[in-house]
Design a protein around this motif. Structure first.
Motif, PDB file in Angstrom:
ATOM      1  N   LEU A  43      -2.740   4.233   7.886  1.00 53.24           N
ATOM      2  CA  LEU A  43      -2.787   2.677   7.948  1.00 53.24           C
ATOM      3  C   LEU A  43      -4.579   2.911   8.629  1.00 53.24           C
ATOM      4  CD1 LEU A  43      -1.954   0.103   8.303  1.00 53.24           C
ATOM      5  CD2 LEU A  43      -1.427   0.746  10.882  1.00 53.24           C
ATOM      6  N   ILE A  44      -5.178   3.663   8.760  1.00 53.48           N
ATOM      7  CA  ILE A  44      -6.284   3.855   9.303  1.00 53.48           C
ATOM      8  C   ILE A  44      -7.408   3.831   7.304  1.00 53.48           C
ATOM      9  CG2 ILE A  44      -8.695   5.300   9.545  1.00 53.48           C
ATOM     10  CD1 ILE A  44      -6.392   6.009  12.117  1.00 53.48           C
ATOM     11  N   VAL A  45      -6.960   4.359   7.016  1.00 50.17           N
ATOM     12  CA  VAL A  45      -7.370   4.960   5.437  1.00 50.17           C
ATOM     13  C   VAL A  45      -7.324   3.446   4.611  1.00 50.17           C
ATOM     14  CG1 VAL A  45      -6.968   6.292   3.213  1.00 50.17           C
ATOM     15  CG2 VAL A  45      -7.163   7.419   4.992  1.00 50.17           C
ATOM     16  N   ILE A  46      -6.282   2.700   4.678  1.00 48.32           N
ATOM     17  CA  ILE A  46      -5.514   1.178   4.134  1.00 48.32           C
ATOM     18  C   ILE A  46      -6.958   0.707   4.564  1.00 48.32           C
ATOM     19  CG2 ILE A  46      -4.455   0.089   3.571  1.00 48.32           C
ATOM     20  CD1 ILE A  46      -2.301   2.008   3.131  1.00 48.32           C
ATOM     21  N   SER A  47      -6.977   0.644   6.570  1.00 50.70           N
ATOM     22  CA  SER A  47      -7.579  -0.393   6.312  1.00 50.70           C
ATOM     23  C   SER A  47      -9.365  -0.112   6.599  1.00 50.70           C
ATOM     24  CB  SER A  47      -7.521  -0.164   8.419  1.00 50.70           C
ATOM     25  OG  SER A  47      -6.801  -0.359   8.360  1.00 50.70           O
ATOM     26  N   LEU A  48      -9.510   1.294   6.155  1.00 48.21           N
ATOM     27  CA  LEU A  48     -10.902   1.120   5.804  1.00 48.21           C
ATOM     28  C   LEU A  48     -10.990   0.930   4.657  1.00 48.21           C
ATOM     29  CD1 LEU A  48     -11.430   4.809   7.988  1.00 48.21           C
ATOM     30  CD2 LEU A  48     -12.692   2.540   8.290  1.00 48.21           C
ATOM     31  N   ALA A  49     -10.707   1.492   3.714  1.00 47.45           N
ATOM     32  CA  ALA A  49     -10.461   1.248   2.239  1.00 47.45           C
ATOM     33  C   ALA A  49     -10.903  -0.565   2.497  1.00 47.45           C
ATOM     34  CB  ALA A  49      -9.589   1.554   1.360  1.00 47.45           C
ATOM     35  N   LEU A  50      -9.492  -1.397   3.062  1.00 44.65           N
ATOM     36  CA  LEU A  50     -10.476  -2.797   2.776  1.00 44.65           C
ATOM     37  C   LEU A  50     -11.049  -3.441   2.938  1.00 44.65           C
ATOM     38  CD1 LEU A  50      -8.211  -5.554   2.074  1.00 44.65           C
ATOM     39  CD2 LEU A  50      -7.090  -4.869   4.915  1.00 44.65           C
ATOM     40  N   LEU A  51     -12.071  -2.647   4.697  1.00 41.69           N
ATOM     41  CA  LEU A  51     -12.760  -2.844   4.868  1.00 41.69           C
ATOM     42  C   LEU A  51     -13.911  -3.058   3.887  1.00 41.69           C
ATOM     43  CD1 LEU A  51     -14.507  -3.586   7.744  1.00 41.69           C
ATOM     44  CD2 LEU A  51     -14.266  -1.407   7.831  1.00 41.69           C
ATOM     45  N   PHE A  52     -13.536  -1.271   2.952  1.00 38.94           N
ATOM     46  CA  PHE A  52     -15.392  -2.183   2.576  1.00 38.94           C
ATOM     47  C   PHE A  52     -15.081  -1.534   1.297  1.00 38.94           C
ATOM     48  CE2 PHE A  52     -15.483   3.292   4.732  1.00 38.94           C
ATOM     49  CZ  PHE A  52     -17.036   2.714   5.266  1.00 38.94           C
ATOM     50  N   SER A  53     -13.572  -2.586   1.187  1.00 34.63           N
ATOM     51  CA  SER A  53     -13.420  -2.944  -0.558  1.00 34.63           C
ATOM     52  C   SER A  53     -13.797  -4.613   0.124  1.00 34.63           C
ATOM     53  CB  SER A  53     -12.295  -3.115  -0.800  1.00 34.63           C
ATOM     54  OG  SER A  53     -11.975  -3.967  -1.830  1.00 34.63           O
ATOM     55  N   THR A  54     -13.940  -5.276   0.975  1.00 36.65           N
ATOM     56  CA  THR A  54     -13.878  -6.538   2.157  1.00 36.65           C
ATOM     57  C   THR A  54     -15.791  -6.833   1.699  1.00 36.65           C
ATOM     58  OG1 THR A  54     -12.071  -7.211   2.692  1.00 36.65           O
ATOM     59  CG2 THR A  54     -13.233  -8.400   3.565  1.00 36.65           C
TER      60      THR A  54
ATOM     61  N   THR B 265       5.217  11.686  17.310  1.00 32.69           N
ATOM     62  CA  THR B 265       5.767  12.633  16.557  1.00 32.69           C
ATOM     63  C   THR B 265       5.116  12.470  15.389  1.00 32.69           C
ATOM     64  OG1 THR B 265       6.973  10.919  15.132  1.00 32.69           O
ATOM     65  CG2 THR B 265       8.339  11.751  16.834  1.00 32.69           C
ATOM     66  N   VAL B 266       5.664  14.107  14.146  1.00 30.14           N
ATOM     67  CA  VAL B 266       4.576  13.629  12.827  1.00 30.14           C
ATOM     68  C   VAL B 266       4.484  12.390  12.203  1.00 30.14           C
ATOM     69  CG1 VAL B 266       4.502  15.158  10.914  1.00 30.14           C
ATOM     70  CG2 VAL B 266       5.269  16.221  13.029  1.00 30.14           C
ATOM     71  N   ARG B 267       5.444  11.602  11.875  1.00 35.13           N
ATOM     72  CA  ARG B 267       5.781  10.742  11.663  1.00 35.13           C
ATOM     73  C   ARG B 267       4.730  10.286  11.961  1.00 35.13           C
ATOM     74  NH1 ARG B 267      11.328   6.643  10.142  1.00 35.13           N
ATOM     75  NH2 ARG B 267      10.048   5.239   8.856  1.00 35.13           N
ATOM     76  N   ASP B 268       4.634   9.449  13.627  1.00 35.60           N
ATOM     77  CA  ASP B 268       3.884   8.460  13.806  1.00 35.60           C
ATOM     78  C   ASP B 268       2.164   9.060  13.418  1.00 35.60           C
ATOM     79  OD1 ASP B 268       5.266   7.502  15.081  1.00 35.60           O
ATOM     80  OD2 ASP B 268       5.437   8.207  17.411  1.00 35.60           O
ATOM     81  N   ILE B 269       1.861  10.045  13.279  1.00 31.04           N
ATOM     82  CA  ILE B 269       0.586  10.343  13.172  1.00 31.04           C
ATOM     83  C   ILE B 269       0.282  10.285  11.757  1.00 31.04           C
ATOM     84  CG2 ILE B 269      -1.240  12.550  12.772  1.00 31.04           C
ATOM     85  CD1 ILE B 269       0.121  13.684  15.216  1.00 31.04           C
ATOM     86  N   VAL B 270       1.765  10.704  10.687  1.00 34.28           N
ATOM     87  CA  VAL B 270       1.284   9.950   9.187  1.00 34.28           C
ATOM     88  C   VAL B 270       0.833   9.323   8.929  1.00 34.28           C
ATOM     89  CG1 VAL B 270       2.360  10.238   7.292  1.00 34.28           C
ATOM     90  CG2 VAL B 270       2.334  12.986   8.396  1.00 34.28           C
ATOM     91  N   ASN B 271       2.279   8.123   9.941  1.00 27.52           N
ATOM     92  CA  ASN B 271       1.498   6.797   9.701  1.00 27.52           C
ATOM     93  C   ASN B 271       0.555   6.208  10.168  1.00 27.52           C
ATOM     94  OD1 ASN B 271       4.473   5.495   8.555  1.00 27.52           O
ATOM     95  ND2 ASN B 271       4.710   5.715  10.909  1.00 27.52           N
ATOM     96  N   PHE B 272      -0.256   6.698  11.391  1.00 26.79           N
ATOM     97  CA  PHE B 272      -1.319   5.929  11.882  1.00 26.79           C
ATOM     98  C   PHE B 272      -2.834   6.616  11.002  1.00 26.79           C
ATOM     99  CE2 PHE B 272      -0.058   5.619  16.656  1.00 26.79           C
ATOM    100  CZ  PHE B 272      -0.667   4.466  16.341  1.00 26.79           C
ATOM    101  N   ILE B 273      -2.343   7.744  10.399  1.00 28.62           N
ATOM    102  CA  ILE B 273      -3.666   8.228   9.268  1.00 28.62           C
ATOM    103  C   ILE B 273      -3.474   7.135   7.883  1.00 28.62           C
ATOM    104  CG2 ILE B 273      -3.887   9.753   7.555  1.00 28.62           C
ATOM    105  CD1 ILE B 273      -3.122  12.275  10.166  1.00 28.62           C
TER     106      ILE B 273
END
Length: 113
Positions: free
Chosen positions: A89-100, A79-87
């Motif tokens: 989560l990917i953005v937060i994960s990348l931000a956390l990775l770069f910040s770490t 669903t669109v909700r799944d796609i939004v959740n993945f996007i």
């Protein structure tokens, strides 16, 4: 690759002029000790461990969110909700990775936690 220029006669003349006109460092064995004693003491940041713990908690929460999204997603119907959740989560994960990575690389700099 850069070419190394050979010193010209002007370069050598300038080097000799600078060497003759420059002041030579004093031959004083106590100079380094005196300079080091005048430097301010190294400041230890007592809250450095707090930043490390917060990064660990954020990484664990992010990993838990990935597990939750993967376990709870129905991959037969996306669903669109799944796609939004993945996007998100990917953005937060990348931000956390770069910040770490930035935190680890700059852990010893004066402005770091």
């Amino acid at each position: 690759m850069m070419k190394k220029n050979r010193p010209t006669a002007e370069d050598e003349k300038l080097a000799r002029l600078l060497k003759r006109s420059s002041q030579q460092a004093q031959d004083n064995e106590w100079f380094t000790a005196r300079v080091m004693n005048r430097l301010p003491p190294k400041q230890h940041k007592p809250c450095r461990w707090v930043g490390n713990v917060l990064y660990l908690v954020a990484i664990l929460v992010c990993a838990g969110c990935w597990c939750w999204v993967i376990m709870c997603s129905d991959f037969e119907v996306i669903t669109v909700r799944d796609i939004v959740n993945f996007i998100i989560l990917i953005v937060i994960s990348l931000a956390l990775l770069f910040s770490t990575v930035w935190h680890i690389m700059n852990a010893d700099s004066p402005g770091a936690l």
